[in-house]
Design a protein around this motif. Structure first.
Motif, PDB file in Angstrom:
ATOM      1  N   ASN A 334       8.874   5.891  -1.786  1.00  0.00           N
ATOM      2  CA  ASN A 334       8.149   4.885  -0.999  1.00  0.00           C
ATOM      3  C   ASN A 334       6.656   4.931  -1.313  1.00  0.00           C
ATOM      4  N   SER A 337       5.868   3.606  -4.639  1.00  0.00           N
ATOM      5  CA  SER A 337       6.025   2.149  -4.691  1.00  0.00           C
ATOM      6  C   SER A 337       4.930   1.418  -3.926  1.00  0.00           C
ATOM      7  N   ARG A 339       3.987   2.016  -0.702  1.00  0.00           N
ATOM      8  CA  ARG A 339       4.251   1.829   0.728  1.00  0.00           C
ATOM      9  C   ARG A 339       3.859   3.065   1.538  1.00  0.00           C
ATOM     10  N   LYS A 341       1.679   5.469   4.121  1.00  0.00           N
ATOM     11  CA  LYS A 341       0.966   5.258   5.372  1.00  0.00           C
ATOM     12  C   LYS A 341      -0.541   5.214   5.123  1.00  0.00           C
TER      13      LYS A 341
END
Length: 365
Positions: A334, A337, A339, A341
């Protein structure tokens, strides 16, 4: 004049005590400082690096307790610390964090009627299987002054029956050290030494007994690392104890076959801070690193099911991923990619926590 005895026992303590001692030194008419190193982390070479980098004075007393079981280590510190306390006669003893030395010295103080101030009080994972959680809870119950890093810590202490007038929300002294030393750390040429590019590698730390002492758990984490390193190089400053477990569990060959996982020796504070600030991603089971990555704005995946630092999740860059290999890999990908936080600076994590602590103690002196 207030006679203050500072206790350090393990490397995370050094980053917390250093800014407090530096701030107190501005008021020589108010404070007489004594530094006691219990020697809980007993690798002299690494300890000395931290003292030098953080401008900590040479300890006035070194107890040299070394390793052992939790019970043995705590008992050794208590036995060695009691005569020091009787000889030095401090007005207050300042303990930090949640290591065995923190609880051991607080207990001795409580038996001898010496006041205790606990820096980083009130943090709770609510997992009583963690030795650090027991150290935190018990130290807070016998401390006279409790300095907290986040609002949830105040709530925890009040719920446990600690009097409101003992609790002071001051911010995070660990962040004082980080902000003071960040530019020095970034000036080091460590990326070239390890042939790394900024934001093009992951940084790993792994030392918690629940992760490294259980063969299936450690094997699962290594399975996850194998997948992640196929997409992103991982640099791993390895704790000697972790490496011993890898060897004992027959996982050394698997580690060796990962061409993009680089195992290196433990680093000093500034070198590690440089790598952390330049990483694309940090994987860790450490408490303090969850806080530091939040301030640096680096995505952090915490290889645990709980954290005693919830503000790093609610406001920071930290995500709890546990130890399931699939979840670790999914969250890491994530981040890769785009994404990850995006966090913000928690309240009072501004580099001035030590000033607030010393200001409170000045009023009491």
């Amino acid at each position: 004049m207030m006679r203050v005895l500072h206790v350090v026992g393990a490397r995370p303590n050094f980053m917390k005590v250093s800014p407090i001692m530096r701030e107190m030194a501005k008021y020589p008419q108010k404070f007489n400082q004594i530094l006691v190193h219990t020697g809980q982390h007993y690798d002299d070479e690494m300890s000395q690096v931290f003292f030098d980098e953080l401008d900590l004075p040479r300890p006035d007393v070194y107890l040299g307790v070394g390793s052992g079981s939790h019970a043995e280590q705590t008992a050794k510190v208590m036995l060695a610390f009691e005569p020091v306390l009787l000889e030095q006669k401090p007005d207050i003893v300042l303990v930090v964090g949640d290591v065995n030395s923190t609880l051991a010295c607080a207990l001795v103080c409580s038996k001898l009627g010496v006041k205790v101030a606990h820096v980083e009080a009130g943090l709770r994972s609510f997992d009583r299987t963690m030795p650090e959680e027991i150290n935190r809870v018990l130290t807070d119950q016998i401390a006279d002054l409790l300095f907290t890093t986040e609002r949830s810590a105040n709530e925890n202490l009040l719920r446990e029956g600690v009097a409101q007038d003992k609790i002071y929300f001051v911010g995070n002294v660990m962040i004082d050290s980080l902000l003071r030393n960040k530019e020095r750390a970034l000036a080091l040429d460590i990326l070239n030494r390890y042939d790394l590019k900024p934001r093009a590698f992951a940084l790993l730390t792994l030392h918690r007994p629940s992760n490294v002492d259980v063969p299936d758990v450690l094997a699962g984490i290594i399975d996850a690392l194998e997948e992640i390193q196929s997409r992103l190089p991982i640099i791993f400053p390895a704790h000697p104890r972790t490496m011993r477990r890898i060897q004992e569990f027959g996982l050394e060959g698997k580690i060796a076959r990962m061409s993009n996982l680089r195992v290196i020796k433990p680093l000093g504070y500034l070198e590690f801070l440089n790598l952390m600030a330049n990483a694309r991603l940090v994987l860790t089971d450490s408490g303090g690193i969850q806080e530091e990555t939040t301030i640096l704005g680096i995505p952090c995946l915490t290889l645990r099911d709980n954290t005693e630092r919830p503000v790093t999740i609610l406001q920071g860059t930290n995500t709890l991923v546990g130890t399931d290999p699939g979840r670790i890999v999914a969250e890491a990908f994530n981040v890769l990619s785009g994404r990850a936080k995006v966090g913000r600076m928690p309240e009072l994590w501004d580099g001035h926590a030590s000033e607030r602590i010393v200001g409170i103690l000045k009023e009491l002196a």
